[in-house]
Design an enzyme around this catalytic site. Structure first.
Site, short mmCIF file in Angstrom:
data_model
loop_
_atom_site.label_atom_id
_atom_site.label_comp_id
_atom_site.label_asym_id
_atom_site.label_seq_id
_atom_site.Cartn_x
_atom_site.Cartn_y
_atom_site.Cartn_z
N ASP A 300 42.71 43.49 53.05
CA ASP A 300 42.97 42.07 53.17
C ASP A 300 44.27 41.89 53.98
O ASP A 300 45.17 42.72 53.88
CB ASP A 300 43.11 41.46 51.78
CG ASP A 300 43.14 39.93 51.82
OD1 ASP A 300 42.74 39.38 52.84
OD2 ASP A 300 43.57 39.33 50.83
N THR A 302 46.55 39.11 53.93
CA THR A 302 47.63 38.58 53.11
C THR A 302 47.87 39.48 51.91
O THR A 302 46.96 39.77 51.14
CB THR A 302 47.30 37.16 52.64
OG1 THR A 302 46.99 36.36 53.76
CG2 THR A 302 48.47 36.56 51.89
N ASP A 533 44.27 41.38 46.40
CA ASP A 533 45.21 40.90 45.38
C ASP A 533 44.78 39.59 44.76
O ASP A 533 45.36 39.15 43.78
CB ASP A 533 46.62 40.76 45.95
CG ASP A 533 46.69 39.73 47.07
OD1 ASP A 533 45.61 39.28 47.52
OD2 ASP A 533 47.80 39.38 47.49
#
Length: 805
Positions: A300, A302, A533
Site C-alpha cells: 500500500d 500510504t 494498515d
C-alpha cells in the site's frame, strides 16, 4: 446516535466483583504452548525414545564409552527447550505491544484497558478499524457497520443497531458505537478460534511436512533392520549378548537423524527471536517459511512507502471565499467522531467549529465509495472525497486535481451535494467548492528497500485507494520504473488477471479488488506478500500467502496479518524476507547431511546382513563421526545468512542428493572392511580402516553441502579432519575410542576408498547443481555478496534515518 449518558459503564467495585467471580476475559497463552507443554514436547519425542531405549541397552553391557550417544538426548532436550522458551518470551513481549487495547466505559469515563482486563458486562467503544474483542450486544450505534467477512466470508458490511449482536473476530467498517460484553474468555468466538489454532505451531508447513515424511520412512525402516541385525549377528557367531547389543546399537544409532528435528525447531525459534529484535511480531511460526517463498510484494502507498501522517499544504477554492470552505471543513471535522489521517491534518490546520451545526445524517468514509459527507439541519449537504469520484469528468476541478495528483500530492474535493448524503443516489450532483491539498512524506528508507527487493528478484506492486497518478508520482520519486499506472475502476473484467500480473502501479483500488488481485497473482503461481494498515486491507491480508500489517494500523489489520511491523518500518521487510530464506535454505542444506548419514547407516546394516559378517563399528565410532562430521557442523550451517530463493519439492531435492551420497559412503566403508578383515579375528584394524573411509566420504559430503565457501566454512570442514587425525594417531585416544591404525596397508586401502567416494560425491554435486540450480558456485557468488552489502547499507540508512528523526 450518541451513547446515552445514563450508560456510565461498570464501576470499579463491579469490575472487581466480576473478576473475582471468574467473569473476566481470561486469554489463552499468547504463544500457544505453556512452559510445561514446551518441556514435555521437547523431552518426550520419538527420537529421544529411540535413543533412550538403545542407551539403556548399552548401559546394561557396562560399556560406558559406547553410551556417549546418550548425551544427544540431553542436548536435544535442553537446546530445544531453551530456544523455544526464548521464542515464547519474545512472542509474548511483542504481542503485548502489538495487541489491540480496547476502550471501555468505566464510572462514566472512557479508559483504555488491556484485553484481559475486560469483564462480563463491560461497555466497549467501537470506532472504524477496531477489532471486536469479545462477543457482545450493541447498546449505541451511529451509522455503525461491521465487517464480518472473516467469520462469514461475506464481504459486504453489515449495519448494526441497538440490540444487534456483534462477534469477536469481526471489525468496524464504518461509523461508531458501543457494545456490552455478553461472552468473555473461553466462551467468546475469538477465544475458541485461538484454542483451535495455536500460534506457536509448525502445522501447515511444507518444510515440516517433508521432514515428517522422511522421519516416518526412517522409523519403519529401523524396526525390521534392528530385528534382522540381531538375527544376523547371532548367525555370524557373535559371542555373548554384550557383543550383540553393541553391534546392533552401532548399526541403529546412526540411522536416527537425531539433530534434524532439533535444528529445524531451533532455526524457526531463532527466526522469531531475530525478527523480534527488529520489532517484528511473527503471529504464526509457519510464516517464517512463507517469507522465503515470497516473489511479489503488494505494498500500500500510504503508511508503507509514505508516512501515515498527512500535512495540510494548500486550499484552492472555486468561486466561494476561503473562509466558507474552511468553515465547512471545521463543521465536517466536528461532526466526524473518528477522523482518519486526512481529516486529522485538516483539523490541525483549520481547527474545529466553535458553533457546531446540528447534524441531520452522516455518511462515514469507506474505501469502497471513497468519500464521506454530512447533511446538516440547516439544509446544507457537504461532502469530502476523491475528486475523480465526486467531480464531473473534464471539469476544471477534476483537471486541476489530476495535475496536482501527478505531483504525488493527495487531493480531496470539498463540495455541496444536491441530496442527503444517506440517500440511495448520494452524493448525486456535487458543486465543487475547494480542493484540499495534502502532502505525504515519503519514508526515508523506502528507496533502499525497493532497491533491495529488485536485487532479490522480488517484484513490488503498489496497490492504493489513492489517485493512480499520485501513486505513480510517489513510486517514480523512489526510482521505481513501473510503467503506466492503472486506474482500477476501469479494469475490464475479462482483462483483470492479465492486467494485474503485467502492471505494477494501481490506484483507486477497492477492498474487494485488493482481494481479487491477490487471488489473480496466486493463480498465476506467485507467492504473495501483502502489506497494509487500514481496515480496507483486512481481506487481502487474510488471503495473501503472507499478510504484513503495520503496528500503527487498525487492530483488525494486525489480527488478520501473519506478521506485524510494530515500528511501522517498511525497511524491515527485507530482513523479514532474508530471515525466511535463511531458515528454509539452511534447513535444506543440513537435511542433506542427516539424510546421507541415515542412508549410509542403513545400507551398511543391510550389507552386513547380506554378507553375514559382524557389524564393523562400535557405537562410539558412529557417535564421534555423527557429532563432528554431521551434528555440530549442521548446527553451525543452520545459522548464517542465506539469500537463496526458496524452491518447491524440498523432499525430492534432499533425497536426490542424500540417497546416492549415502550409498557411495556406505559402499566405500564396507568394501574397505571386507578387503582388510581377517575371518575369525577381532578385526579392530579392519574397523579402523573402514571408519577412515567412512570419515573421508562423509567429510566430503559436508564440504559439498557447505558450499559456496566462506573462510569459516573451510575451517568447519578442516578442523574435524584435524581432530580425526589426532584420534587416529595418538595411542591413548586409540585406546579410548577402540581403534588400531598400526596396519599401514589397511589404512592406505581405507584412504583410497574414501578418496574414490569423495570423487563420486563431487561428481554428483556438479551433476545435480547443473540440473537444479545452473552453474554450481564454489565460493559466495558476486550477486549474493552484493545483496548482502545492500542489506548492510540498508541497515546503515535505517539507523541514520532514526538518528535524524
Amino acid at each position: 446516535m450518541p451513547l446515552h449518558m445514563s450508560d456510565s459503564g461498570l464501576t470499579a467495585d463491579e469490575v472487581e466483583e466480576r473478576r473475582a467471580a471468574g467473569q473476566g476475559n481470561e486469554l489463552p497463552p499468547r504463544s500457544g504452548r505453556t512452559v510445561a507443554q514446551i518441556v514435555r514436547a521437547n523431552v518426550f519425542t520419538r527420537i529421544n525414545a529411540l535413543l533412550g531405549f538403545l542407551f539403556l541397552c548399552v548401559m546394561a553391557t557396562g560399556s560406558w564409552i559406547n553410551g556417549a550417544f546418550g548425551m544427544l538426548i540431553i542436548a536435544n532436550s535442553i537446546i530445544g527447550i531453551i530456544q523455544e522458551l526464548r521464542a515464547k518470551r519474545t512472542l509474548d513481549s511483542l504481542a503485548v505491544i502489538g495487541e489491540a487495547r480496547p476502550t471501555a466505559l468505566r464510572d462514566g469515563h472512557e479508559v483504555e484497558i488491556a484485553q484481559d482486563e475486560i469483564v462480563l458486562g463491560d461497555i466497549l467503544m467501537a470506532t472504524p478499524g477496531d477489532q471486536i474483542i469479545v462477543d457482545g450486544e450493541v447498546v449505541s450505534a451511529s451509522y455503525l457497520e461491521m465487517d464480518e467477512s472473516l467469520l462469514t466470508g461475506e464481504s459486504e458490511p453489515v449495519p448494526k443497531e441497538s440490540g444487534h449482536p456483534v462477534y469477536s473476530g469481526s471489525h468496524v467498517a464504518s461509523g461508531t458505537g458501543a457494545y456490552r460484553a455478553t461472552k468473555v474468555g473461553k466462551d467468546s468466538y475469538a477465544a475458541r478460534l485461538t484454542e483451535e489454532a495455536s500460534r506457536f505451531s509448525l502445522v501447515h508447513s511444507d518444510l515440516q511436512a517433508g521432514i515428517n515424511s522422511i522421519l516416518k520412512v526412517i522409523t519403519w525402516i529401523l524396526i525390521p533392520v534392528g530385528i534382522l541385525t540381531v538375527i544376523g549377528q547371532i548367525n555370524v557367531g557373535q559371542s555373548g549378548w554384550h557383543a550383540i547389543v553393541l553391534s546392533v546399537t552401532g548399526a541403529l544409532v546412526p540411522m536416527i537423524p537425531e539433530g534434524l528435528v532439533l535444528i529445524t525447531s531451533t532455526a524457526f525459534a531463532l527466526g522469531v527471536i531475530r525478527l523480534g529484535r527488529r520489532k517484528c511480531l511473527v503471529n504464526e511460526l509457519p510464516a517464517i517459511e512463507g517469507l522465503a517463498r515470497v516473489d511479489v510484494v503488494c505494498a500500500d502507498k500510504t503508511g508503507t512507502l509514505t508516512e501515515n501522517r498527512m500535512v495540510f499544504t494548500e486550499l484552492r477554492t472555486f468561486g466561494e471565499s476561503e473562509e466558507t470552505a474552511r468553515e465547512a471543513l471545521r463543521q465536517l471535522a466536528t461532526a466526524d467522531p473518528s477522523p482518519n489521517s486526512s481529516m486529522a491534518a485538516i483539523v490541525e490546520e483549520t481547527g474545529t467549529a466553535n458553533r457546531p451545526w446540528p447534524v441531520l445524517s452522516a455518511q462515514p468514509f469507506t474505501s469502497a465509495h471513497k468519500w464521506s459527507g454530512t447533511s446538516f439541519e440547516n439544509g446544507q449537504n457537504w461532502v469530502l472525497g476523491a475528486p475523480d469520484v465526486l467531480a464531473q469528468p473534464g471539469s476544471d476541478a477534476e483537471e486541476m486535481a489530476s495535475e496536482l495528483s501527478s505531483q504525488g500530492l493527495r487531493v480531496l474535493l470539498l463540495g455541496r451535494a444536491e441530496s442527503d448524503v444517506t440517500a440511495d443516489n448520494a452524493p448525486g450532483s456535487v458543486e465543487p467548492i475547494a480542493l484540499v491539498i495534502l502532502e505525504q512524506r515519503v519514508r526515508p528508507d523506502a528507496r533502499a528497500t525497493l532497491e533491495y527487493f529488485a536485487s532479490q528478484d522480488v517484484e513490488v506492486k503498489v496497490i492504493s485507494g489513492d489517485n493512480a497518478a499520485s501513486v505513480d508520482a510517489v513510486a517514480s520519486s523512489l526510482g521505481m520504473d513501473a510503467g503506466d499506472p492503472v486506474d482500477a475502476r476501469f479494469i475490464d473484467d475479462d482483462e483483470f488477471s492479465r492486467t494485474i500480473n503485467s502492471s505494477r502501479i494501481f490506484g483507486r483500488v477497492t477492498p474487494q479488488q485488493k482481494r481479487a488481485m491477490v487471488a489473480s497473482l496466486q493463480e498465476a503461481g506467485r507467492t504473495v506478500a501483502m502489506t497494509g494498515d487500514g481496515v480496507n486491507d483486512v481481506l487481502a491480508l487474510k488471503d495473501a500467502d503472507l499478510g504484513v500489517a503495520m503496528g500503527s494500523g487498525t487492530s483488525a489489520t494486525r489480527s488478520a496479518a501473519k506478521i506485524v511491523l510494530l515500528d511501522d518500518k517498511f525497511a524491515t521487510l527485507p530482513y523479514v524476507v532474508a530471515e525466511g530464506r535463511r531458515v528454509l535454505s539452511n534447513i535444506e542444506r543440513v537435511a542433506k547431511l542427516f539424510l546421507t548419514k541415515t542412508v549410509y547407516s542403513s545400507v551398511l546394516a543391510i550389507l552386513v546382513l547380506l554378507f553375514s559378517v559382524p557389524f564393523p563399528f562400535q557405537p562410539i565410532h558412529v557417535t564421534i563421526t555423527g557429532w563432528f562430521t554431521i551434528g555440530i557442523p549442521a548446527f553451525l550451517l543452520s545459522l548464517p545468512p542465506n539469500n537463496d530463493k526458496a524452491k518447491p519439492h524440498f523432499v525430492r531435492r534432499v533425497m536426490t542428493f542424500g540417497l546416492p551420497a549415502g550409498v557411495v559412503v556406505a559402499a566405500a566403508s564396507f568394501i574397505t572392511y571386507m578387503i582388510t578383515r581377517t575371518p575369525g579375528a577381532e578385526n579392530v584394524q579392519a574397523s579402523t580402516a573402514a571408519l577412515l573411509a567412512l570419515i573421508i566420504g562423509s567429510s566430503w559430503v559436508l564440504s559439498v553441502v557447505a558450499r559456496p565457501y566462506e573462510w569459516w566454512k573451510v575451517l568447519l570442514v578442516l578442523l574435524p579432519l584435524l581432530g580425526y587425525g589426532l584420534i587416529f594417531k595418538l595411542p591413548f585416544t586409540q585406546r579410548i575410542f577402540m581403534l588400531d591404525s598400526s596396519n599401514l596397508g589397511a589404512m592406505l586401502i581405507g584412504t583410497a576408498a574414501g578418496i574414490v567416494a569423495a570423487l563420486l560425491i563431487e561428481a554428483l554435486w556438479w551433476v545435480l547443481g547443473y540440473r537444479y540450480g545452473g552453474k554450481p558456485a564454489l565460493w559466495i557468488p558476486k550477486e549474493e555478496r552484493e545483496a548482502t552489502a545492500k542489506q548492510r547499507n540498508l541497515e546503515r540508512h535505517q539507523n541514520m534515518a532514526e538518528a535524524t528523526r
